[in-house]
Enzyme design. Sequence first.
Site, PDB file in Angstrom:
ATOM      1  N   CYS A 300       0.821  -1.218   0.000  1.00 55.68           N
ATOM      2  CA  CYS A 300       0.000   0.000   0.000  1.00 55.68           C
ATOM      3  C   CYS A 300       0.850   1.262   0.000  1.00 55.68           C
ATOM      4  CB  CYS A 300      -0.914  -0.014   1.216  1.00 55.68           C
ATOM      5  SG  CYS A 300       0.000  -0.266   2.758  1.00 55.68           S
ATOM      6  N   GLU A 397      -5.566   2.611  -7.747  1.00 57.97           N
ATOM      7  CA  GLU A 397      -4.528   1.767  -7.155  1.00 57.97           C
ATOM      8  C   GLU A 397      -4.449   0.467  -7.948  1.00 57.97           C
ATOM      9  OE1 GLU A 397      -5.338  -0.227  -3.407  1.00 57.97           O
ATOM     10  OE2 GLU A 397      -3.320   0.257  -2.717  1.00 57.97           O
TER      11      GLU A 397
HETATM   12  P1  NAD Z   1      -9.734  -6.411   0.235  1.00 63.41           P
HETATM   13  O1  NAD Z   1     -10.367  -5.130   0.616  1.00 63.41           O
HETATM   14  O2  NAD Z   1     -10.227  -7.112  -0.962  1.00 63.41           O
HETATM   15  O3  NAD Z   1      -9.887  -7.471   1.452  1.00 63.41           O
HETATM   16  C1  NAD Z   1      -9.410  -7.175   2.744  1.00 63.41           C
HETATM   17  C2  NAD Z   1     -10.177  -7.992   3.766  1.00 63.41           C
HETATM   18  O4  NAD Z   1     -11.551  -7.600   3.775  1.00 63.41           O
HETATM   19  C3  NAD Z   1     -10.177  -9.495   3.507  1.00 63.41           C
HETATM   20  O5  NAD Z   1      -9.961 -10.154   4.738  1.00 63.41           O
HETATM   21  C4  NAD Z   1     -11.583  -9.743   2.977  1.00 63.41           C
HETATM   22  O6  NAD Z   1     -12.033 -11.062   3.205  1.00 63.41           O
HETATM   23  C5  NAD Z   1     -12.374  -8.758   3.799  1.00 63.41           C
HETATM   24  N1  NAD Z   1     -13.681  -8.376   3.272  1.00 63.41           N
HETATM   25  C6  NAD Z   1     -14.075  -8.356   1.972  1.00 63.41           C
HETATM   26  N2  NAD Z   1     -15.354  -7.897   1.895  1.00 63.41           N
HETATM   27  C7  NAD Z   1     -15.763  -7.637   3.165  1.00 63.41           C
HETATM   28  C8  NAD Z   1     -16.968  -7.121   3.741  1.00 63.41           C
HETATM   29  N3  NAD Z   1     -18.013  -6.798   2.983  1.00 63.41           N
HETATM   30  N4  NAD Z   1     -17.021  -6.968   5.072  1.00 63.41           N
HETATM   31  C9  NAD Z   1     -15.945  -7.264   5.854  1.00 63.41           C
HETATM   32  N5  NAD Z   1     -14.781  -7.757   5.377  1.00 63.41           N
HETATM   33  C10 NAD Z   1     -14.695  -7.928   4.041  1.00 63.41           C
HETATM   34  O7  NAD Z   1      -8.154  -6.130   0.148  1.00 63.41           O
HETATM   35  P2  NAD Z   1      -6.991  -7.087  -0.357  1.00 63.41           P
HETATM   36  O8  NAD Z   1      -7.125  -7.309  -1.815  1.00 63.41           O
HETATM   37  O9  NAD Z   1      -6.857  -8.261   0.554  1.00 63.41           O
HETATM   38  O10 NAD Z   1      -5.711  -6.174  -0.059  1.00 63.41           O
HETATM   39  C11 NAD Z   1      -5.273  -5.167  -0.912  1.00 63.41           C
HETATM   40  C12 NAD Z   1      -5.680  -3.810  -0.397  1.00 63.41           C
HETATM   41  O11 NAD Z   1      -5.246  -3.612   0.948  1.00 63.41           O
HETATM   42  C13 NAD Z   1      -5.033  -2.683  -1.191  1.00 63.41           C
HETATM   43  O12 NAD Z   1      -5.992  -1.687  -1.438  1.00 63.41           O
HETATM   44  C14 NAD Z   1      -3.952  -2.161  -0.253  1.00 63.41           C
HETATM   45  O13 NAD Z   1      -3.572  -0.840  -0.476  1.00 63.41           O
HETATM   46  C15 NAD Z   1      -4.609  -2.343   1.070  1.00 63.41           C
HETATM   47  N6  NAD Z   1      -3.634  -2.354   2.162  1.00 63.41           N
HETATM   48  C16 NAD Z   1      -3.577  -1.271   2.984  1.00 63.41           C
HETATM   49  C17 NAD Z   1      -2.648  -1.232   4.003  1.00 63.41           C
HETATM   50  C18 NAD Z   1      -2.559  -0.046   4.940  1.00 63.41           C
HETATM   51  O14 NAD Z   1      -1.924  -0.168   5.982  1.00 63.41           O
HETATM   52  N7  NAD Z   1      -3.151   1.093   4.618  1.00 63.41           N
HETATM   53  C19 NAD Z   1      -1.774  -2.316   4.195  1.00 63.41           C
HETATM   54  C20 NAD Z   1      -1.868  -3.400   3.343  1.00 63.41           C
HETATM   55  C21 NAD Z   1      -2.798  -3.421   2.319  1.00 63.41           C
END
Ligand code: NAD
Length: 493
Positions: A300, A397
């Site tokens: 991220c 992104e």
């Molecule tokens: P994602 O949003 O697809 O999923 C993240 C989590 O949310 C997973 O555990 C998923 O199962 C859960 N989820 C999905 N739908 C949900 C809902 N409706 N209710 C509750 N939980 C739900 O993200 P990803 O593809 O796993 O990760 C990539 C993203 O994470 C990128 O946008 C990246 O920038 C971000 N990220 C941010 C940081 C930070 O510290 N700001 C760190 C790492 C990654």
Amino acid sequence: MALAELEPLNVDEEYRLLIGGEWVAAESGTYEIVNPNTTQVIGHAPEASISQVNDAAAAAKAALPGWRDTPMAERCAMIGRAADLLEQKLGGLVGLVQGETGATINVSESIQIPSCADRFRHYETPVNVDDPIEPYPVAENPLGPGGLSCAHVIRQPVGVVACITSYNFPLVNMSGKIAPALAMGNTLVIKPAPQDPLAVIKMGEIIEEAGFPPGVINIITGSGAVAGAALVESRDVNMISFTGSSAVGAKIMQSGGSTMKRLLMELGGKGACVLTDDCNVDGAVGAIASVWGFHSGQICTAPTRVIVHRSRYDELVDKLTAVAGLLKLGDPLDRETIVGPVITELHRDRVEHFIASGVADGATLLCGGRRPDLPGYFVEPTLLADCTSDMRVVQREIFGPVVVVLAHDDDDHAVELANDSDYGLFSYVFAGTTARAFEVGKRIESGNVGLNSMAPHIHAPFGGFKMSGVGRDRGVYGLHAYSEIQALSWMSS
Ligand code: NAD
């Protein structure tokens, strides 16, 4: 080719959920976990039922009074024991976390594992989180005799915290939530990402040995959005600590609103990387190339949106193109490999789609963009030049090994371009002096800004402006994030 020698994974190993101190089989069966490099199944993760999600939240609620009333010094001592155990035992999980994330062996060994124990270590020492407040004299008045108005402001745990995390750094992201939330006296239901939850379950087994009472930490896994969504809806859950995309974060904010969930939202980024006319281009090239080499851009905080002074533009893109050609792509177990796969076929297709959209919108593809002839989900290090702020590749992104480059005319223009984004997580400024980088950096709408450096301060607050998040963690800010403020006031005569 020097291949890392790792213990073979047992594809039939049974992984369980942790609910109220018991390791239990999932009621909805299991689902496959796929190695992004080989595309082979490496294990099966538990598919929790909704009633198990609710049981986990109820168990965390039942454990709350006991854990909240445990002195902070004891809670922190247990976190220190967990850090010791993680340091001793996590090395055994390198193969598992590498296999399920597809991270290169170097990234797996140097980041995925050690940073996880560090996150516990940071919270092994109790600190005073109460806020001082000055008493003030009140004159006698028709409503009372007057006196010295006093208040003591303390921080209480929020309650039951559901920790929901992204796939890129499963152990690190989760431990960064577990340690401060527990230190502050909360109880937890943790739900790792569907793609790579196995090492987190194993980490849970290790942490448990530190002696946390039953129900203080509960672990739920599932293949889709159902388990996370159920936690967000649950009345037993007081707070959602979320790391993931801004789109899912926005959904959580909406559905958590009806139960007034407290939120820590760590969301997406599109890091601006400003290069001024007097910068050291070589220093910036190393940082920017990390987008390609560091977990294939699935970070991220990556400096993916490069904004370079027009006078240094050719020098920068020439050097970046040369570096991209040197990065070895392929088997993540080969110690010389720099660029491994991205997490899934779906995500690889998404990244490719973005690259195609950049070209269609008028960007120049200087390198990468092709699909290597390998079984895994690889994307070549990709450099898109001649970009403008209205392009999708600049605004969205991508979360893959793709760098976009824009030109600026002066510092004001650079700041304007950097701020022309919905995101504001981690940005960077490379300038001839730190003083100039500081002046430019503080004008960028971004929770964190690296000045001539990629290295964040480990105790500095971490979080995003705009669509990149709500709240801050790390250091004492992590304890604040997992607390409610309570004021106890009295009048002293
Ligand atoms: P994602 O949003 O697809 O999923 C993240 C989590 O949310 C997973 O555990 C998923 O199962 C859960 N989820 C999905 N739908 C949900 C809902 N409706 N209710 C509750 N939980 C739900 O993200 P990803 O593809 O796993 O990760 C990539 C993203 O994470 C990128 O946008 C990246 O920038 C971000 N990220 C941010 C940081 C930070 O510290 N700001 C760190 C790492 C990654």
